[in-house]
Scaffold this motif. Structure first.
Motif, PDB file in Angstrom:
ATOM      1  N   GLY A 334      -0.701   3.435  -8.962  1.00  0.00           N
ATOM      2  CA  GLY A 334      -0.188   4.792  -8.812  1.00  0.00           C
ATOM      3  C   GLY A 334      -0.139   5.235  -7.368  1.00  0.00           C
ATOM      4  O   GLY A 334      -0.668   4.580  -6.466  1.00  0.00           O
ATOM      5  N   CYS A 335       0.514   6.374  -7.144  1.00  0.00           N
ATOM      6  CA  CYS A 335       0.572   7.013  -5.832  1.00  0.00           C
ATOM      7  C   CYS A 335       0.813   8.497  -6.054  1.00  0.00           C
ATOM      8  O   CYS A 335       1.384   8.907  -7.071  1.00  0.00           O
ATOM      9  N   GLY A 336       0.360   9.295  -5.104  1.00  0.00           N
ATOM     10  CA  GLY A 336       0.527  10.724  -5.300  1.00  0.00           C
ATOM     11  C   GLY A 336       0.159  11.532  -4.083  1.00  0.00           C
ATOM     12  O   GLY A 336      -0.059  10.998  -2.994  1.00  0.00           O
ATOM     13  N   MET A 337       0.084  12.847  -4.282  1.00  0.00           N
ATOM     14  CA  MET A 337      -0.195  13.802  -3.218  1.00  0.00           C
ATOM     15  C   MET A 337      -0.965  14.979  -3.786  1.00  0.00           C
ATOM     16  O   MET A 337      -0.944  15.246  -5.000  1.00  0.00           O
ATOM     17  N   ARG A 338      -1.642  15.686  -2.911  1.00  0.00           N
ATOM     18  CA  ARG A 338      -2.388  16.865  -3.331  1.00  0.00           C
ATOM     19  C   ARG A 338      -1.433  18.005  -3.672  1.00  0.00           C
ATOM     20  O   ARG A 338      -0.444  18.239  -2.964  1.00  0.00           O
ATOM     21  N   LYS A 339      -1.719  18.704  -4.750  1.00  0.00           N
ATOM     22  CA  LYS A 339      -0.981  19.919  -5.077  1.00  0.00           C
ATOM     23  C   LYS A 339      -1.238  20.954  -3.997  1.00  0.00           C
ATOM     24  O   LYS A 339      -2.385  21.156  -3.568  1.00  0.00           O
ATOM     25  N   GLY A 400      -7.010  18.565  -7.446  1.00  0.00           N
ATOM     26  CA  GLY A 400      -5.723  18.694  -8.121  1.00  0.00           C
ATOM     27  C   GLY A 400      -4.619  17.941  -7.397  1.00  0.00           C
ATOM     28  O   GLY A 400      -4.328  18.243  -6.226  1.00  0.00           O
ATOM     29  N   ASN A 401      -3.996  16.964  -8.081  1.00  0.00           N
ATOM     30  CA  ASN A 401      -3.018  16.093  -7.430  1.00  0.00           C
ATOM     31  C   ASN A 401      -1.843  15.794  -8.355  1.00  0.00           C
ATOM     32  O   ASN A 401      -2.014  15.613  -9.569  1.00  0.00           O
ATOM     33  N   HIS A 402      -0.659  15.745  -7.755  1.00  0.00           N
ATOM     34  CA  HIS A 402       0.549  15.308  -8.450  1.00  0.00           C
ATOM     35  C   HIS A 402       0.699  13.806  -8.228  1.00  0.00           C
ATOM     36  O   HIS A 402       0.780  13.346  -7.075  1.00  0.00           O
ATOM     37  N   VAL A 403       0.772  13.033  -9.305  1.00  0.00           N
ATOM     38  CA  VAL A 403       0.670  11.578  -9.192  1.00  0.00           C
ATOM     39  C   VAL A 403       1.698  10.895 -10.094  1.00  0.00           C
ATOM     40  O   VAL A 403       2.026  11.392 -11.175  1.00  0.00           O
ATOM     41  N   PHE A 404       2.197   9.763  -9.628  1.00  0.00           N
ATOM     42  CA  PHE A 404       2.998   8.872 -10.454  1.00  0.00           C
ATOM     43  C   PHE A 404       2.185   7.622 -10.776  1.00  0.00           C
ATOM     44  O   PHE A 404       1.502   7.074  -9.903  1.00  0.00           O
ATOM     45  N   CYS A 405       2.258   7.144 -12.009  1.00  0.00           N
ATOM     46  CA  CYS A 405       1.856   5.765 -12.258  1.00  0.00           C
ATOM     47  C   CYS A 405       3.125   4.925 -12.173  1.00  0.00           C
ATOM     48  O   CYS A 405       4.213   5.383 -12.530  1.00  0.00           O
ATOM     49  N   VAL A 406       2.985   3.709 -11.650  1.00  0.00           N
ATOM     50  CA  VAL A 406       4.148   2.874 -11.362  1.00  0.00           C
ATOM     51  C   VAL A 406       3.910   1.465 -11.878  1.00  0.00           C
ATOM     52  O   VAL A 406       2.772   1.055 -12.124  1.00  0.00           O
ATOM     53  N   THR A 407       5.005   0.727 -11.997  1.00  0.00           N
ATOM     54  CA  THR A 407       4.940  -0.676 -12.392  1.00  0.00           C
ATOM     55  C   THR A 407       5.356  -1.528 -11.203  1.00  0.00           C
ATOM     56  O   THR A 407       6.540  -1.575 -10.853  1.00  0.00           O
ATOM     57  N   PRO A 408       4.405  -2.189 -10.537  1.00  0.00           N
ATOM     58  CA  PRO A 408       4.769  -3.042  -9.398  1.00  0.00           C
ATOM     59  C   PRO A 408       5.674  -4.191  -9.825  1.00  0.00           C
ATOM     60  O   PRO A 408       5.770  -4.520 -11.014  1.00  0.00           O
ATOM     61  N   ASP A 409       6.326  -4.822  -8.848  1.00  0.00           N
ATOM     62  CA  ASP A 409       7.190  -5.958  -9.151  1.00  0.00           C
ATOM     63  C   ASP A 409       6.366  -7.234  -9.337  1.00  0.00           C
ATOM     64  O   ASP A 409       5.131  -7.196  -9.374  1.00  0.00           O
ATOM     65  N   ALA A 410       7.042  -8.350  -9.441  1.00  0.00           N
ATOM     66  CA  ALA A 410       6.357  -9.612  -9.718  1.00  0.00           C
ATOM     67  C   ALA A 410       5.399 -10.027  -8.606  1.00  0.00           C
ATOM     68  O   ALA A 410       4.482 -10.822  -8.835  1.00  0.00           O
ATOM     69  N   ASN A 411       5.595  -9.483  -7.404  1.00  0.00           N
ATOM     70  CA  ASN A 411       4.711  -9.782  -6.276  1.00  0.00           C
ATOM     71  C   ASN A 411       3.608  -8.741  -6.117  1.00  0.00           C
ATOM     72  O   ASN A 411       2.967  -8.686  -5.069  1.00  0.00           O
ATOM     73  N   ARG A 412       3.405  -7.933  -7.158  1.00  0.00           N
ATOM     74  CA  ARG A 412       2.411  -6.850  -7.143  1.00  0.00           C
ATOM     75  C   ARG A 412       2.675  -5.887  -5.981  1.00  0.00           C
ATOM     76  O   ARG A 412       1.766  -5.394  -5.325  1.00  0.00           O
TER      77      ARG A 412
END
Length: 460
Positions: A334-339, A400-412
């Motif tokens: 994941g990656c994100g930022m503070r609200k 409090g943070n706005h965050v995405f969970c993500v799916t890395p590619d085949a190379n992580r």
């Protein structure tokens, strides 16, 4: 002269494939620099709107002559406005390396960047403007050319800042640095300039630097335990979708230093190493290497690259997990930022998060009676390309943070963009302008400008 002859002899082997240019009047020249060979590329904007200062990357693997020094290539936009002959006063200051009068196009400044530090360039980088759907011809002229001062519009370095080793990277509009391990601070300038060297060489408080020069601006991001302007994480608990693991929130830290905003010891807990990969003039990059991250539910190490681009209010983060050993199934990155503390504008659409509002810019230590600065607007954004399948989640922990969970590619690997702006800057000074910019940058991140090799030409 030997260098020119060598290049022409190398290119001669391509003549059967590339053909020979007809005529010579349309070839670029600059002062006494009159190259005899060039590589033709077609640069395409896939969007139905114009782009400005768009990044063009040509990898060495896709370059017909990979064994070249950076001083023997000159990139030219044949439709660009030629520069005039410099005045005597300019030459008296700049000397023999000053660009001379150009004909048949305008030179574009470039970088040949060695990203893996093996002494061989990996990427040719430059920027250009393109109209909607335009395909533009760009020439890469071959021949030694030592002229062309170019001001640095980006900067990156590792500084000792209040006894703390940390990376800085910036454009002339905004910048970022890491005080808390892997969570980014952000700062804005009131006029386009590079401020980081002042901060770390003079060890000036980022909140008080305007007392030295008002145009320097200020830190505009409080981090503390949060994601700050940018941070990565892991979602290790599928049954708890808003619970995250972070490199500086570990069981070891909780046991040895529970109240600290830092990790515990550098041997017992997560540790970090920083390096400068590229330092300007039109893009700058730092590398963060995180090691020995034991979340209690897995063991991880990663490398993260932050790259700042000239004339823009964004940087791009590339994350590569070099060790990924979860003890549970279905772990997501994941990656994100503070609200924003006074958030009055929140936008989440696809891979885009925007958080902005009026905000009080203050030194969080509150050690004196300095008046706080209240600004009308501070904006932050995270953009994840569609290919990483971003899924938005709100994380109430850590301020409090706005965050995405993500799916890395085949190379992580995965990447995302970090955008920053404030009302005291020279552009993107309100939520409407910032929002428009963020959505446009999301388009460009998902559909970047492309470069296609055409041929090598020899001048008759």
């Amino acid at each position: 002269m030997k260098c020119k002859l060598l290049i022409v002899s190398v290119i001669a082997s391509f003549a059967g494939v590339a053909g020979v240019a007809a005529g010579g009047d349309e070839w670029y020249s600059q002062g006494d620099f009159a190259p005899q060979a060039r590589i033709v590329y077609k640069i395409t904007n896939p969007l139905n709107r114009s782009v400005t200062d768009a990044s063009v990357i040509i990898k060495r693997d896709n370059f017909p002559l990979p064994d070249l020094h950076e001083m023997v290539i000159t990139i030219v936009d044949p439709d660009g406005e030629p520069r005039p002959e410099p005045s005597d006063s300019v030459l008296n200051v700049q000397g023999g390396h000053q660009l001379r009068a150009e004909k048949n196009g305008r030179m574009l400044f470039h970088q040949l960047d060695d990203l893996d530090k093996d002494g061989i360039w990996d990427e040719l980088f430059f920027q250009t403007d393109l109209k909607a759907g335009e395909t533009k011809t760009i020439y890469i002229y071959l021949g030694e050319n030592i002229r062309g001062w170019n001001k640095h519009h980006t900067h990156a370095n590792i500084g000792s800042y209040c006894r703390h080793i940390m990376p800085f990277w910036e454009t002339e509009e905004v910048g970022w640095k890491i005080w808390f391990a892997n969570s980014c601070d952000a700062y804005g300038k009131r006029k386009p300039m590079l401020v980081a060297p002042v901060l770390y060489t003079q060890n000036v408080d980022g909140y008080g630097v305007a007392n030295i020069n008002y145009d320097y601006g200020s830190d505009i991001q409080e981090v503390a335990p949060s994601f700050g302007a940018s941070a990565i994480c892991l979602f290790e608990f599928p049954d708890k979708p808003s619970t995250v693991s972070m490199p500086r929130k570990t069981p070891v830290k909780a046991q040895l230093a529970p109240e600290s905003l830092w990790n515990a010891g550098q041997i017992s807990d997560t540790r970090y190493a920083y390096d400068v990969v590229v330092n300007g003039p039109i893009r700058s990059m730092v590398k963060i290497k995180a090691m020995n991250w034991d979340s209690g539910n897995g063991y991880y190490e990663y490398e993260q690259f932050y790259t700042a681009y000239a004339h823009h209010n964004y940087c791009i983060s590339d994350v590569y997990f070099t060790v990924f050993q979860p003890r549970k199934a279905d772990v997501l990155a994941g990656c994100g930022m503070r609200k924003k503390p006074q958030e009055d504008n929140f936008v989440q659409k696809g891979g885009i998060i925007i958080s902005s509002g009026a905000e009080e810019v203050r030194d969080p230590e509150k050690i004196d009676k300095r008046e706080n600065i209240v600004v009308d607007f501070i904006g932050g954004a995270i953009i994840v390309p569609d290919c990483y399948k971003p899924q938005y989640r709100y994380v109430p922990d850590y301020e409090g943070n706005h965050v995405f969970c993500v799916t890395p590619d085949a190379n992580r690997h995965y990447r995302y963009m970090v955008c920053t702006a404030w009302s005291e800057g020279t552009k993107l000074t309100d939520k409407e302008a910032f929002g428009k910019y963020v959505f446009e940058m999301a388009e460009e991140l998902n559909q970047p400008v492309t470069a296609q090799f055409v041929e090598v030409e020899i001048k008759k």
